[in-house]
Design a protein around this motif. Structure first.
Motif, PDB file in Angstrom:
ATOM      1  N   LEU A   1      31.413  46.105  43.951  1.00  0.00           N
ATOM      2  CA  LEU A   1      32.065  45.255  42.962  1.00  0.00           C
ATOM      3  C   LEU A   1      32.977  46.078  42.054  1.00  0.00           C
ATOM      4  O   LEU A   1      34.081  45.642  41.709  1.00  0.00           O
ATOM      5  CB  LEU A   1      31.026  44.496  42.133  1.00  0.00           C
ATOM      6  N   ALA A   2      32.554  47.274  41.680  1.00  0.00           N
ATOM      7  CA  ALA A   2      33.405  48.154  40.870  1.00  0.00           C
ATOM      8  C   ALA A   2      34.701  48.469  41.604  1.00  0.00           C
ATOM      9  O   ALA A   2      35.787  48.462  41.009  1.00  0.00           O
ATOM     10  CB  ALA A   2      32.653  49.439  40.514  1.00  0.00           C
ATOM     11  N   ASP A   3      34.622  48.714  42.906  1.00  0.00           N
ATOM     12  CA  ASP A   3      35.823  48.976  43.707  1.00  0.00           C
ATOM     13  C   ASP A   3      36.741  47.758  43.732  1.00  0.00           C
ATOM     14  O   ASP A   3      37.960  47.881  43.574  1.00  0.00           O
ATOM     15  CB  ASP A   3      35.446  49.364  45.136  1.00  0.00           C
ATOM     16  N   VAL A   4      36.147  46.587  43.929  1.00  0.00           N
ATOM     17  CA  VAL A   4      36.943  45.356  43.978  1.00  0.00           C
ATOM     18  C   VAL A   4      37.641  45.122  42.642  1.00  0.00           C
ATOM     19  O   VAL A   4      38.853  44.863  42.590  1.00  0.00           O
ATOM     20  CB  VAL A   4      36.054  44.143  44.357  1.00  0.00           C
ATOM     21  N   LEU A   5      36.883  45.192  41.552  1.00  0.00           N
ATOM     22  CA  LEU A   5      37.463  44.882  40.240  1.00  0.00           C
ATOM     23  C   LEU A   5      38.496  45.905  39.796  1.00  0.00           C
ATOM     24  O   LEU A   5      39.434  45.559  39.073  1.00  0.00           O
ATOM     25  CB  LEU A   5      36.362  44.765  39.181  1.00  0.00           C
ATOM     26  N   SER A   6      38.336  47.131  40.224  1.00  0.00           N
ATOM     27  CA  SER A   6      39.296  48.163  39.804  1.00  0.00           C
ATOM     28  C   SER A   6      40.642  48.017  40.501  1.00  0.00           C
ATOM     29  O   SER A   6      41.629  48.607  40.069  1.00  0.00           O
ATOM     30  CB  SER A   6      38.724  49.559  40.029  1.00  0.00           C
ATOM     31  N   SER A   7      40.703  47.182  41.541  1.00  0.00           N
ATOM     32  CA  SER A   7      41.973  46.986  42.237  1.00  0.00           C
ATOM     33  C   SER A   7      42.442  45.533  42.272  1.00  0.00           C
ATOM     34  O   SER A   7      43.589  45.268  42.596  1.00  0.00           O
ATOM     35  CB  SER A   7      41.873  47.529  43.664  1.00  0.00           C
ATOM     36  N   ARG A   8      41.584  44.594  41.937  1.00  0.00           N
ATOM     37  CA  ARG A   8      41.927  43.161  41.981  1.00  0.00           C
ATOM     38  C   ARG A   8      42.897  42.813  40.858  1.00  0.00           C
ATOM     39  O   ARG A   8      42.799  43.326  39.749  1.00  0.00           O
ATOM     40  CB  ARG A   8      40.648  42.332  41.826  1.00  0.00           C
ATOM     41  N   GLY A   9      43.829  41.912  41.156  1.00  0.00           N
ATOM     42  CA  GLY A   9      44.740  41.421  40.127  1.00  0.00           C
ATOM     43  C   GLY A   9      43.994  40.658  39.044  1.00  0.00           C
ATOM     44  O   GLY A   9      42.897  40.139  39.272  1.00  0.00           O
ATOM     45  N   PHE A  10      44.595  40.597  37.873  1.00  0.00           N
ATOM     46  CA  PHE A  10      43.974  39.903  36.749  1.00  0.00           C
ATOM     47  C   PHE A  10      44.450  38.452  36.698  1.00  0.00           C
ATOM     48  O   PHE A  10      45.599  38.165  37.024  1.00  0.00           O
ATOM     49  CB  PHE A  10      44.335  40.589  35.425  1.00  0.00           C
TER      50      PHE A  10
END
Length: 146
Positions: free
Chosen positions: A9-18
């Motif tokens: 989840l940390a990997d996803v959130l660190s690259s996912r658009g806001f």
């Protein structure tokens, strides 16, 4: 604690658009420039004995430290930042979101700068509101800390 799930989840959130506006998603809350994900939450502590709450807060802090160790392997050494002064400053100055919101929930965080992504990541235990459940929170934002 599901360490692999939290790291993914940390990997996803660190690259996912806001999101363009405040909203909820499959992983928590989000808004312009941030994602705020509850990785874990207690159950029943709103009405529990204070000693039980304290024990659960300690367990969540242990989990936070273990996860912080793994994130440090990925992202480098974090800053350790107390948010009490930010919380106090919200009374007389405008603190940018999501930092104002986070300061009302969490006393201190592990904070990583992710310069290759233009973001910050903060990990903390939300235990300030005695009438709420204890939560392990991960914040990812492009807003610099105040």
């Amino acid at each position: 604690m599901d360490m692999e799930k939290y790291l993914a989840l940390a990997d996803v959130l660190s690259s996912r658009g806001f999101p363009a506006q405040d909203s909820t998603s499959d992983v928590g809350e989000g808004g312009p420039g941030f994602h705020l994900a509850p990785l874990a939450a207690s159950h029943g502590l709103r009405v529990a004995d204070p000693a039980l709450r304290l024990a659960e807060v300690e367990r969540f802090r242990d989990d936070m430290e273990a996860l912080a160790g793994k994130l440090t392997e990925r992202w480098g050494e974090p800053y350790r930042v107390g948010l009490q002064t930010v919380r106090l400053r919200t009374a007389h100055e405008e603190i940018p979101e999501p930092w104002a919101r986070l300061s009302l929930l969490v006393g201190d965080v592990h904070l990583w700068e992710l310069p290759e992504r233009g973001r910050w990541a903060a990990l903390g235990v939300a235990d300030l509101d005695q009438d709420d459940e204890v939560r392990l929170l991960l914040l990812v934002t492009d807003t610099d800390p105040p």
